[in-house]
Motif scaffolding. Sequence first.
Motif, PDB file in Angstrom:
ATOM      1  N   LEU A   1     -14.738   3.233  -2.542  1.00  0.00           N
ATOM      2  CA  LEU A   1     -13.747   2.592  -1.683  1.00  0.00           C
ATOM      3  C   LEU A   1     -13.933   1.080  -1.618  1.00  0.00           C
ATOM      4  O   LEU A   1     -13.152   0.382  -0.971  1.00  0.00           O
TER       5      LEU A   1
ATOM      6  N   ALA B   1     -11.759  -1.839   0.091  1.00  0.00           N
ATOM      7  CA  ALA B   1     -10.372  -1.871  -0.382  1.00  0.00           C
ATOM      8  C   ALA B   1     -10.163  -2.876  -1.509  1.00  0.00           C
ATOM      9  O   ALA B   1      -9.026  -3.170  -1.874  1.00  0.00           O
TER      10      ALA B   1
ATOM     11  N   VAL C   1      -7.401   4.134   2.184  1.00  0.00           N
ATOM     12  CA  VAL C   1      -8.003   3.562   0.979  1.00  0.00           C
ATOM     13  C   VAL C   1      -8.854   4.595   0.248  1.00  0.00           C
ATOM     14  O   VAL C   1      -9.791   5.172   0.820  1.00  0.00           O
TER      15      VAL C   1
ATOM     16  N   LEU D   1       0.863  -1.179   0.000  1.00  0.00           N
ATOM     17  CA  LEU D   1       0.000   0.000   0.000  1.00  0.00           C
ATOM     18  C   LEU D   1       0.896   1.225   0.000  1.00  0.00           C
ATOM     19  O   LEU D   1       1.787   1.349   0.851  1.00  0.00           O
TER      20      LEU D   1
ATOM     21  N   SER E   1       2.928  -2.099   3.730  1.00  0.00           N
ATOM     22  CA  SER E   1       2.639  -0.706   3.412  1.00  0.00           C
ATOM     23  C   SER E   1       3.928   0.083   3.296  1.00  0.00           C
ATOM     24  O   SER E   1       4.982  -0.345   3.758  1.00  0.00           O
TER      25      SER E   1
ATOM     26  N   CYS F   1      -2.336   1.101   7.585  1.00  0.00           N
ATOM     27  CA  CYS F   1      -3.422   1.606   6.751  1.00  0.00           C
ATOM     28  C   CYS F   1      -4.416   2.295   7.665  1.00  0.00           C
ATOM     29  O   CYS F   1      -4.846   1.720   8.665  1.00  0.00           O
TER      30      CYS F   1
ATOM     31  N   VAL G   1      -6.935   2.821  -4.794  1.00  0.00           N
ATOM     32  CA  VAL G   1      -6.423   1.695  -4.000  1.00  0.00           C
ATOM     33  C   VAL G   1      -7.340   0.489  -4.145  1.00  0.00           C
ATOM     34  O   VAL G   1      -6.903  -0.630  -4.385  1.00  0.00           O
ATOM     35  N   ALA G   2      -8.642   0.716  -3.984  1.00  0.00           N
ATOM     36  CA  ALA G   2      -9.602  -0.387  -4.053  1.00  0.00           C
ATOM     37  C   ALA G   2      -9.565  -1.066  -5.412  1.00  0.00           C
ATOM     38  O   ALA G   2      -9.522  -2.306  -5.501  1.00  0.00           O
TER      39      ALA G   2
END
Length: 262
Positions: free
Chosen positions: A83, A91, A32, A23, A60, A67, A36-37
Amino acid sequence: MADTEDDVVLYEVVEQHIGLVTLNRPAKRNAVNGAVARTLDAIVKQTEADPAIWAVVITSAEGPTFCAGADLAEVAAGRADELSTPDGGFAGFVEARRVKPWIAAVKGSALGGGLEISLACDLRVVSTETIVGLPEVKRGLIAGAGGIYRLPRQIPRAIALEMIATGEPIGAARAEALGLVNRVVPADQVVETALGLAKAICANAPIAVRESLQVARLAAEVPEDVSIAATRQAFDRLVVSEDFAEGPRAFVEKRAPRWTGR
């Protein structure tokens, strides 16, 4: 750092059969957003479809937070629905159908959605400084990405209910004592330790690992007769694989097995 589909989540193959997912929004505490998702959803599907990948580690970018959960700026802007993904949930991950083992390598705090992402993994490695918790009730919310039902399956019910109702976190040492995490190590050893677990998994027959995990993941949720039936079905799928023959053959020949994943 620009939030493009290409850089918010990084993916690489770091060892034979092991993928590493990172991440990568450190300025936003790796929270998120839609990018990202979508990206994590695509990576899950990619690793599931890739026969060369047998285990995945998710970590991450550097910073104090693994996160931060949902990016509240996105929520405030009316983009909360972005999201999550249809297949992966929050996510693009917490509800994704995965048969391959995932290991969370948590270098910072894992609160709210961060803990929920790690709870969706099979194993967890955290740093000595890590704290974990579900603070949603402090903000009038619920841990709707799996936290309120996965946490009670992982640790004693009374402790889980206390954490959920008070929103108070616990430290790494207590998380380990409760069986919530597999390893607690210094921050600079978290990813290395998680990769070590992945290597240990990948030393085994991948189909046997996947079939075993699919039964084990549901063991606490279903009656024993359902687990018995699922085990028999798993064995029926395993027995026709090349690796099922290779294991005993390697033992008799006194050599290391050569798994193919077929």
